[in-house]
Write a protein that holds these residues in place. Sequence first.
Motif: not given
Length: 755
Positions: A727-753
């Motif tokens: 599945t390809v991510f698109q602008e405006g997608d609302i993504v439901w994700i399970v993980g540690e808060h700090e890592k989810v926060l980085r993902l929301s900024e478009g970054k990976t660890v």
Amino acid sequence: MSQIPSLISDLAVILISAGLVTLLFKRLKQPVVLGYIVAGILAGPSITQIPTVTDIESIRIWADIGVIFLLFALGLDFSFKKLMKVGGTAVIGAITIVIGMMTLGYTTGLSLGWGHMNSLFLGGMLSMSSTTIIFKAFDDMGLRNQRFAGVVFGILVVEDLFAVLLMVLLSTLAVSKHVEGMELLNSVVKLGVFLLFCFVIGIYLIPSFLKKAKTFLNDETLLIVSLGLCLGMVMIATKAGFSSALGAFVMGSILAETIDAEHIEHLIKPVKDLFGAIFFVSVGMLIDPALLWQYKTPILILTLVVMIGQILFAGFGVLLSGQPLKIAIQSGFSLAQIGEFAFIIAALGLSLGVTDNFLYPIVVAVSVITTFFTPYMIRVAEPAYRVIDKLIPKSWMKFLERYSSGSNTIHQKSAWNKLLKALTRIVGTYTAVTLVLIFIWLQFVAPFIMKEITGIRGAIISLFLILLLIAPMLRAIMMKKNHSAEFQQLWLDSKYNRGPLVSLIILRIILCIGLVMLPVARLLNAAVGIVLAIAATVIVIVILSKRLKRQSILMERHFFSNLSARELENERKAPIKQRFANHLLERDLHLADFEVKQNSPSMGKTLKELNFRQKCNVNIVTIIRGEQRINIPGGEERLYPFDKLVVVGADDDLEHFRQYLVERYKKAQSKKEQTTHEVNMEQFTIAEGSHLIGRTILESGIRDKSACLVIGIERGETSIKNPAPSTVFQEGDIVWIVGEHEKVLRLSEGKTVNN
């Protein structure tokens, strides 16, 4: 407005005060029992500044139940078979302590002017060390596997039995108000017959019942059945003229021989803890601090009497039994306190109205003080031995060493000794069981039958049934050991042995004729000659009957199968054979179990890497891993979580090994990060310019690089559950994700660890 019954409100006060005070005592690293007693003082009538118990009589009922469950739990840990195995050291040590401390306590009481009965009960209270406190102290100090600890545990087992006997004897003396030799002997015989009958019948029936009902026994039903059996035996003991505590103890000792003993002990523990707490709190309620201050001098005197007396008598008793001086001194210092049985005997004296009110709180105060000093006394034992070793003349030390080694020599028993010992045990046991069965039958069953079937017919039917019931026992009394190896050896060794051997058979036949005559004479009311003829005829039939012979053998096999079931099961599960363990003890080596903790630094390493032998001078003889047993493991064997290590070594080496493991574990724990990261379910929106736009879930590295999991995507009006990795991510997608808060926060900024 409805009012809460006083029993419930009083129970609330007791448990709240007990809970708060014991938490404080836990923090101060003091025994919980002391906390309960202090809670009792606070909740009792002597303290008026805070809410206290209003109806003490109701609490005494709870306390009585507490005594029952305490004794039941004690019985579960007791076992009459364990008593037979503790050896001469424990028996001699316990007898020396009980006789010595009772005499010392009695004379001290008289010296203080407390009178005959107070002094007698005081002697009983001061003669019993605390099983609970010593077990706890040895556990906390890591001494359970040391040689002297085994001696102390053996003495405590014997003392438990003496305590139960003492309660019965003191009750008898309290009722009669004076000592009469025949009356005392009658009480002892009655108690012995009761214990023997209950044990034999209990072992014959109860393990078989539990085995047949095993498929229906979950934790709940086993708990209810066990408590029911306990209270049933309490009722039987009370009807027989004994205390409820004795009945609970007897049922516990019977269940201790079953395969389910450990399981029952585990299930009963919360019940015992609850009612035991109420009992110890009720002990504290009877203490008046003002009264304690008034009797401060007797309390100090009795504390010194207990500590010095127990050290001297226990040390002398253990030394007398052939143990080395060091073991004797360590045992004496460990036993220098009084505990729960002192409270129970004190409560017995109060309930019978034969002891003064001041005695109870004084003994409790002495128990509290001696309990407080127990860990320190155990620690002082070894330095005390070193001092005594320097002071004692060398000639005395050599004599003690010779005496110690000479006492451990095994003497060959003669054939006569073996035969007479076996016959005494067999005849005594079966005679006691037969007498109690006849008594119960004549007292309860026969009257019922003769009421339903009147006249001579009812009497004959009743007589026939009781004779049928006791016939296997009669045959065992007369015929057991007549074909044994000892009997045959004595018969063939000398013709002068044959007369005594035949006499033994004739005496047992006469005993059985007498036993048969009891129900015959009672039910038929015939002349003595007719009664004797009927009894002799019955005995001849019993001897000649092959069916009875077969039935007697089957009954005996069934009994011994039940009696040895737990022992065989423990032997099967044991990491090492008991015979080998005893062999090691003679060489001052001991076995100990150590479990590999889940986060242990030893986990995953080989024995060669750990090198315990060089570092601690111990050897690992077995590794138990679930049902697997690895005996004499090689150097390449790795350790895994929850492995049980069976280690052999001397006392000092095992203690060094235990401390070494504890220090390694603490050091490893201190190096780990103390912060923990929780996993949450969160959502974020893919904003314009995000690095995730146009990339698949797999390409984004969300799972591999950020340790997060996409569980859903909301895209406009559609909702994609558990989206595929492509599945390809698109602008405006609302993504439901399970993980540690700090890592989810980085993902929301478009970054990976790894970005």
